[in-house]
Scaffold this active site. Structure first.
Site, PDB file in Angstrom:
ATOM      1  CD1 TRP A 100      -9.115  15.937  18.403  1.00  0.00           C
ATOM      2  CD2 TRP A 100     -10.264  14.121  17.782  1.00  0.00           C
ATOM      3  NE1 TRP A 100      -8.445  14.846  18.911  1.00  0.00           N
ATOM      4  CE2 TRP A 100      -9.136  13.708  18.535  1.00  0.00           C
ATOM      5  CE3 TRP A 100     -11.098  13.139  17.289  1.00  0.00           C
ATOM      6  CZ2 TRP A 100      -8.848  12.383  18.816  1.00  0.00           C
ATOM      7  CZ3 TRP A 100     -10.817  11.815  17.554  1.00  0.00           C
ATOM      8  CH2 TRP A 100      -9.702  11.438  18.312  1.00  0.00           C
ATOM      9  CB  THR A 123      -0.870   0.063   1.267  1.00  0.00           C
ATOM     10  OG1 THR A 123      -0.014   0.134   2.406  1.00  0.00           O
ATOM     11  CG2 THR A 123      -1.737  -1.157   1.391  1.00  0.00           C
ATOM     12  CE  LYS A 148      -7.131  15.838  20.746  1.00  0.00           C
ATOM     13  NZ  LYS A 148      -6.924  14.502  21.281  1.00  0.00           N
ATOM     14  CD  GLU A 160      -3.653  -1.708   5.481  1.00  0.00           C
ATOM     15  OE1 GLU A 160      -4.627  -1.399   4.745  1.00  0.00           O
ATOM     16  OE2 GLU A 160      -2.635  -0.995   5.595  1.00  0.00           O
TER      17      GLU A 160
END
Lengths: 538, 538
Positions: free
Chosen positions: B443, B183, B438, B328
């Site tokens: 967030w 990947t 952040k 994955e």
């Protein structure tokens, strides 16, 4: 470690289904209904209760009950506790039940049949032979002769923490044995078929693929086939895996109940032997039940007549579909489905396809071989023994070395069925194992009945064959040769058999004959008898 | 032995598909068409040729080619020979290609790119670093700098018998490594994701269940996503397993080709990023293409706007469905599908569901956790890192101990995506963890801010990144590309955003840039921007 293979179990899949479909209905059984969240909770409660029964991972636990919410909850509890589920036929006679409990070394027994005094008496009588059997639970109705009733069983689980139960589910390994299911074979005692968690998971995943049963969250499954009969095609497990609803309706569900439940619960998927569907067709026509919610009817056991299939398609918009499998295959082997290019075919050609038992499931390999073991062509005419292999086809029986001959040297399982396969891969079972009689969807082992008859002091030899029957498709007929000088009345044989056989296995009649025809090597030549009695009527 | 687990491989499944669907179309690639019987034959030929290349079980083999019949045939040949397939991105830069060939120790390379002089030159230059690389095959077009062309490769297989090739397929073990897929991470070198035959088989079986992609024998799949991109959702393998047809159309398939192929080949299933579908909608409206054969369009990569989804449903009768996964995860993780009880909901509520990436696949567990690793509630609001586990979720990377932190101590894979999960189990991806900003304990989702900016009429594309800040730790910075010919002032963007964003989410500044840097698969490469602006001050 490349992959975590722990999560290939049905109990783990129940938790996933609850996360996806928590508020949706999971189980319907009369007035009892529960959601997937509630089912997952009930499963954990049953795991706690099973552990509290002193069932350790690998211990066998018998489960003998009609189709019910309690059946699936108890089964998930046993599996989740790491126990080995031994589903038992509620119609087993006492001797068969004791044999299986003894053979499997069952440590606990959950059964509805403690209600039945004979059953309890039998278990008590059999007790000295069942040293491993530690605890008994009556899962439906009062405690009777059991140690605990269902509520006491669940209550006992309070001694085990929820997290211990959850850990037990998380620890299940894919190679661990999940079930031992005993089949009444053609000869001798029932043989134990061993499932693993992985085989069960794989099988159910395949069953949910679009080209097989395509079970999905949208489905509402009505169980007509008993759970102890090849786990009712494993449908209870596929349902809890994919989030389908399932409806249990006890033992001996009758056609009017089936019609009523399909209509009221908007059932989308069910299956049963053809005789049931003959009765339902008449009921629907007479009483006007609406069964149009069904997307398909799976037909097992024996072939549905073309006229019946056509009537369901035309009158109710429901396509019937044959399926064939065996307990040894977990059990799905083939399903009849038209291929895309057949959609334009004439009705006649389509129903030629629908008359077969279908092509092989993804993951299942099939072949037909002759007596010498040579593979036969797929021409729709060559008949040979059907052999199968695949990740959910067993490779051995439970503690049964004498059945090693059911497996070929190159790793195929010998089904004992005789079949043709056509060029398009559709299998047709032409001659179910010669000696088996199929009565109303139940196998009757002619050999077993013959052996019983031949244990009668006045009998020299006996052959049991199938004769055609308008309702049950086939019924057993006993052909008996008395010992020289014995005056034997047919009624004596029937009276002798009655207490020893399941009701459906009792021959319809006994014909006194001079000798059983033999082949050149001295084996019973039943095809001569079948020919002689092909037009037999009571 | 309880079960024979040998037959859990895609090459074995191809043989089964050929037995069931031998005469049906399997592969369509321009003028080339083959049936499942022919595909099974081609696979065996490719296995012979791969063995003849001196590839031994476990040897890695690179495959670098655009979507084509040759790609799938070569892949099946490598897998069937027991080789480990290393699919390579045709758009990898030379350095990346060399890195992966070296890292994987590839013994052979099958590639189309020998046509490209630069590529060949690079390989030659890299040769001293590739001691394991023994043989190269040009699989499309002339031989170029390779040892063999495609025909010479197949011809070489004549030295290996068909039965040896068949034995090789039969010997594949479920735990054997089948693929290593690299990947392109947005940081550092590509990481190798290790698949096993069993994980691949299980994943594809799940993909064929009705509630996920429901791929069946009836389907005709058009590949738009490149094969080297998470195996194009593993659809090529699911297709050969269940008997679906698949249509390859080379690299860089353009909207007019897509429309033409959907119409002429009656495609039922395909998938691509939303931008492709915006172009196709316009083409269909302008040119009148008939795309009504589609039963669903899978959307990956980013979210399809509600208006686009509604237009496809209304104008073409096709429901779009988001899917989310990762290399994955083999890769399917979630698919958006309405639950049965939502059928009666208003359009508005339904499209609230369709805006999410879906609920978890059967067999895949999901959870969201906060920074401290505590599990967060499924309330549709709590945002946390999405973690997954299951039988086809990897448990480690190929020779990459430094990525051990991608797995939690209790066995979950940390996806790096930030998500919410609602009470009904639907996942919504809000950002990548590394793209989250952040600011003073709050967030900020860079994706949310980017989407808002990109809805401004003068904006072509935008990327929002974190820049260091002495007081707030991090603050958002917007990098904006104006549409050609637009005169865009940074202040316009800030004024546009101010009423739509929480105070702390408003970027500190807007930088006008020429283009957003992209990775080889076309994703925004924010690490380049982060590097560029690491010392940014207001």
């Amino acid at each position: 470690m490349r992959y975590d293979q722990r999560y290939l179990s049905i109990p783990h899949a129940v938790r996933g289904a609850a996360e996806r479909y928590g508020d949706e209905p999971a189980i319907i059984d009369g007035d009892y209904r529960c959601t997937f969240d509630e089912l997952a909770h009930q499963m954990v409660e049953a795991v706690r209760a099973t552990i509290a029964l002193d069932v350790r991972p690998g211990d066998r636990v018998g489960l003998c009950a009609p189709n019910s919410a309690e059946w699936i909850i108890a089964a998930l509890g046993i599996l989740g506790a790491g126990g080995v589920l031994v589903p038992l036929n509620t119609r087993f006679k006492n001797g068969e039940l004791s044999y299986i409990l003894r053979k499997s070394g069952a440590r606990a027994l959950l059964a509805s049949s403690f209600l039945d005094n004979d059953y309890a008496a039998d278990l008590k009588a059999a007790d000295p032979e069942l040293p491993a059997l530690n605890r008994t639970v009556s899962i439906l109705g009062p405690r009777g002769a059991a140690d605990l009733d269902w509520q006491e069983f669940l209550h006992g689980g309070e001694a085990v923490s929820r997290s211990q139960a959850q850990d037990s589910i998380d620890r299940l390994a894919p190679e661990d044995v999940s079930d031992v299911m005993f089949t009444s074979g053609t000869t001798g005692h029932p043989k134990g078929v061993v499932y693993t968690h992985r085989a069960m998971f794989l099988h159910c995943l395949a069953e949910a693929t679009t080209d097989l049963f395509g079970i999905s969250e949208n489905d509402r499954i009505l169980h007509i086939v008993p759970m102890f009969h090849a786990n009712s095609w494993c449908l209870p497990y596929t349902a809890v895996m994919v989030g389908a609803d399932q409806i249990f309706a006890g033992a001996n569900i009758q056609p009017p109940d089936i019609c009523r439940l399909i209509q009221s619960e908007k059932v989308t998927f069910t299956g049963a032997v053809p005789t049931v569907w003959i009765a339902i067709k008449e009921l629907c026509e007479k009483e006007g039940y609406d069964i149009s919610s069904l997307r398909t009817i799976a037909i097992g056991g024996s072939a549905a007549p073309r006229s019946l299939q056509q009537a369901y398609a035309k009158n109710f918009g429901v396509q019937m579909s044959h399926a064939w499998g065996m307990t040894e295959m977990t059990p799905l082997g083939t399903v009849t489905r038209l291929k895309s290019y057949m959609e334009d075919w004439s009705d006649e050609r389509k129903y030629d396809v629908y008359s077969r038992v279908g092509y092989a499931s993804v993951g299942v390999d099939v072949r037909i071989v002759d007596d010498a073991g040579a593979e036969l062509p797929w021409d729709g005419e060559s008949m040979g023994e059907l052999q199968v292999r695949g990740p959910w086809v067993i490779a051995s029986y439970y503690d049964n070395p004498e059945s090693a001959d059911r497996f070929t040297a190159d790793g195929w399982f010998r089904t004992g069925d005789v079949a043709t396969i056509d060029a398009e891969g559709y299998v047709q079972i032409t001659d179910r194992t010669k000696d088996l009689i199929k009565s109303g969807g139940e196998w009757v082992s002619s050999v077993d009945v013959e052996n019983l008859i031949m244990s009668h002091p006045k009998v020299l030899e006996a052959a049991v064959i199938a004769v055609p029957h308008p309702k049950w498709v086939e019924r057993p007929l006993a052909c008996v040769v008395p010992k020289p000088g014995s005056a034997l009345e047919p009624g004596e044989i029937l009276e002798f058999l009655r207490p020893q056989l399941a009701r459906w296995a009792l021959p319809d009649a006994v014909e006194i004959i001079d000798a059983v025809p033999k082949t050149s090597v001295g084996k019973f030549d039943k095809k001569v008898l079948r020919e002689r009695y092909k037009n037999w009527t009571p």
